[in-house]
Design a protein around this motif. Structure first.
Motif, PDB file in Angstrom:
ATOM      1  N   ASN A   1      11.906  -8.144   5.512  1.00  0.00           N
ATOM      2  CA  ASN A   1      12.321  -9.076   4.452  1.00  0.00           C
ATOM      3  C   ASN A   1      13.122 -10.256   4.987  1.00  0.00           C
ATOM      4  OD1 ASN A   1      10.942  -7.557   2.575  1.00  0.00           O
ATOM      5  ND2 ASN A   1      12.737  -6.422   1.870  1.00  0.00           N
TER       6      ASN A   1
ATOM      7  N   LYS B   1       9.651  -0.246   1.396  1.00  0.00           N
ATOM      8  CA  LYS B   1       9.435  -0.129  -0.043  1.00  0.00           C
ATOM      9  C   LYS B   1       8.284  -1.031  -0.482  1.00  0.00           C
ATOM     10  CE  LYS B   1      13.482  -1.477  -1.478  1.00  0.00           C
ATOM     11  NZ  LYS B   1      13.994  -1.994  -0.210  1.00  0.00           N
ATOM     12  N   GLU B   2       7.660  -0.660  -1.596  1.00  0.00           N
ATOM     13  CA  GLU B   2       6.629  -1.496  -2.201  1.00  0.00           C
ATOM     14  C   GLU B   2       7.169  -2.914  -2.408  1.00  0.00           C
ATOM     15  OE1 GLU B   2       2.728  -1.802  -4.181  1.00  0.00           O
ATOM     16  OE2 GLU B   2       3.644  -0.089  -3.150  1.00  0.00           O
ATOM     17  N   GLY B   3       6.424  -3.910  -1.930  1.00  0.00           N
ATOM     18  CA  GLY B   3       6.834  -5.295  -2.092  1.00  0.00           C
ATOM     19  C   GLY B   3       7.573  -5.882  -0.908  1.00  0.00           C
ATOM     20  N   ASP B   4       7.940  -5.030   0.073  1.00  0.00           N
ATOM     21  CA  ASP B   4       8.574  -5.542   1.297  1.00  0.00           C
ATOM     22  C   ASP B   4       7.560  -6.290   2.153  1.00  0.00           C
ATOM     23  OD1 ASP B   4      11.054  -4.407   0.711  1.00  0.00           O
ATOM     24  OD2 ASP B   4      10.780  -2.679   2.042  1.00  0.00           O
TER      25      ASP B   4
ATOM     26  N   GLN C   1       3.490 -13.355  -0.428  1.00  0.00           N
ATOM     27  CA  GLN C   1       2.161 -13.468   0.143  1.00  0.00           C
ATOM     28  C   GLN C   1       1.904 -14.884   0.652  1.00  0.00           C
ATOM     29  OE1 GLN C   1      -0.271 -10.756   0.416  1.00  0.00           O
ATOM     30  NE2 GLN C   1      -0.798 -12.320   1.953  1.00  0.00           N
TER      31      GLN C   1
ATOM     32  N   THR D   1       2.360  -6.937   4.939  1.00  0.00           N
ATOM     33  CA  THR D   1       2.849  -6.703   3.582  1.00  0.00           C
ATOM     34  C   THR D   1       2.832  -5.202   3.298  1.00  0.00           C
ATOM     35  OG1 THR D   1       0.611  -7.044   2.732  1.00  0.00           O
ATOM     36  CG2 THR D   1       2.093  -8.945   2.737  1.00  0.00           C
TER      37      THR D   1
ATOM     38  N   THR E   1       1.764  -3.898  -2.676  1.00  0.00           N
ATOM     39  CA  THR E   1       1.588  -5.143  -3.406  1.00  0.00           C
ATOM     40  C   THR E   1       2.867  -5.953  -3.355  1.00  0.00           C
ATOM     41  OG1 THR E   1       0.020  -4.062  -4.906  1.00  0.00           O
ATOM     42  CG2 THR E   1       0.986  -6.149  -5.641  1.00  0.00           C
ATOM     43  N   VAL E   2       2.761  -7.204  -2.922  1.00  0.00           N
ATOM     44  CA  VAL E   2       3.951  -8.050  -2.783  1.00  0.00           C
ATOM     45  C   VAL E   2       3.879  -9.191  -3.786  1.00  0.00           C
ATOM     46  CG1 VAL E   2       4.187  -7.472  -0.334  1.00  0.00           C
ATOM     47  CG2 VAL E   2       2.922  -9.531  -0.995  1.00  0.00           C
ATOM     48  N   SER E   3       5.000  -9.894  -3.936  1.00  0.00           N
ATOM     49  CA  SER E   3       5.048 -11.024  -4.859  1.00  0.00           C
ATOM     50  C   SER E   3       4.145 -12.149  -4.367  1.00  0.00           C
ATOM     51  CB  SER E   3       6.477 -11.546  -4.989  1.00  0.00           C
ATOM     52  OG  SER E   3       6.900 -12.164  -3.782  1.00  0.00           O
ATOM     53  N   GLU E   4       3.787 -13.020  -5.290  1.00  0.00           N
ATOM     54  CA  GLU E   4       2.960 -14.180  -4.935  1.00  0.00           C
ATOM     55  C   GLU E   4       3.664 -15.047  -3.895  1.00  0.00           C
ATOM     56  OE1 GLU E   4       1.063 -18.068  -7.210  1.00  0.00           O
ATOM     57  OE2 GLU E   4       1.440 -16.239  -8.354  1.00  0.00           O
TER      58      GLU E   4
END
Length: 255
Positions: free
Chosen positions: A77, A91-94, A125, A116, A119-122
Motif C-alpha cells: 500500500n 487484505k482484499e483491496g491491498d 488499479q 493487486t 479486487t482493488v479500487s479503481e
C-alpha cells in the motif's frame, strides 16, 4: 569490459549472463505473484524467495546487502520500497510490490512488480496500470542517439499526466557485476542535468515508483521501509534492460 563516462559497457557474453540472472528473477516474481491473495502473511514471500533461489542455485542479492535482512523487498500500500516481509497479512483491496534481485555467476538481476490483492479500487488499479505503462514508455526511449533525460521524461510525463506523483528520493541504476552501478536513472528530469548520452552496451535498471498523492517520502523506524509522507498508495515496477544498436532489450522476462 569497456568504460564510457564511468559506465561499464557490457559485451555480448556479459549481456547473456545478465539476461539469465534477470530471467531467473522474473520467474521468481511470476511464482510470488501466483501466491498473492488475501490472508497470506508477507513473511511467506521471503521464505518462498529463499527456496526458489536455492532451486535455481542463485543467491538472493538483497539479503545482507548494506545490512538489509531479507531476500526481497515487500512493500504494501503506502510502502514505496525496501519494505520488510513480516506477519502483516494481505487484505482484499491491498496492493503489494515485490522487488527481487539475484546473483548468478557473478552478475546481478533486478526487477520489481506491483500486484493487486483480490479486487482493488479503481484508483489503485489505475495507479498500478499507469506505473507499468510509465516503465514501458521509459524503456522505449532507451536507445542510442537518445539521452537519459529522454527516458526520465517519458516516465515522468505519463505518470503526472494521470495526476500521480513520481518519487525523487529513489532512482534506477546501472547493473552488472555490481547491483548498483553508474549511471543513476531518475524517473524525473533533474533540472541541473543535461542528460547522459546513451550508448550500446549500457545495461540499466529502470524502476519508476509512482504515488497516488505527494511524492514526498518518510522512512520508518526500521531505517529501511520508505512510505509516502501522506500515506497514500504507491506502486513500483522495474525491468533491467540492455541498450543495443537495435534499441532496448528487456532482460528481465521469464520464459
Amino acid at each position: 569490459m569497456k568504460k564510457y563516462r564511468g559506465v561499464f559497457l557490457k559485451n555480448e557474453k556479459e549481456i547473456g549472463l545478465l539476461r539469465e540472472a534477470n530471467r531467473i528473477g522474473a520467474i521468481i516474481l511470476d511464482v510470488l505473484g501466483e501466491h498473492v491473495r488475501p490472508g497470506v502473511k508477507t513473511i511467506f514471500f521471503h521464505e518462498l524467495t529463499m527456496n526458489l533461489c536455492k532451486q535455481f542455485n542463485v543467491k538472493p542479492a538483497f539479503l545482507g546487502l548494506y545490512g538489509f535482512p531479507y531476500s526481497l523487498c515487500c512493500s504494501v500500500n503506502e510502502e514505496i520500497v525496501h519494505g520488510f516481509p513480516s506477519d502483516r497479512v494481505l487484505k482484499e483491496g491491498d496492493i503489494v510490490s515485490f522487488d527481487v534481485g539475484v546473483l548468478y555467476e557473478g552478475f546481478y538481476g533486478d526487477n520489481a512488480r506491483t500486484f493487486t490483492v483480490g479486487t482493488v479500487s479503481e484508483k489503485a488499479q489505475k495507479l498500478v496500470d499507469v506505473t507499468r505503462e510509465s516503465l514501458m514508455l521509459g524503456i522505449e526511449q532507451a536507445r542510442p542517439g537518445n539521452n537519459l533525460n529522454d527516458v526520465s521524461r517519458a516516465i515522468q510525463e505519463h505518470a503526472e499526466a494521470h495526476g500521480f506523483g513520481i518519487v525523487r528520493r529513489f532512482v534506477g541504476h546501472g547493473i552488472g557485476r555490481k547491483l548498483h552501478e553508474k549511471p543513476e536513472v531518475p524517473n524525473f528530469v533533474p533540472h541541473e542535468s543535461a542528460g547522459l548520452p546513451l550508448k550500446a552496451g549500457m545495461v540499466i535498471a529502470i524502476e519508476p515508483m509512482v504515488t497516488e498523492g505527494s511524492y514526498e517520502v518518510d522512512i520508518l523506524d526500521d531505517n529501511w521501509t520508505a512510505v509516502t509522507k501522506d500515506r497514500k498508495l504507491s506502486a513500483h515496477f522495474e525491468h533491467s534492460i540492455a541498450i543495443t544498436s537495435d534499441g532496448p532489450v528487456i532482460l528481465s522476462l521469464s520464459d
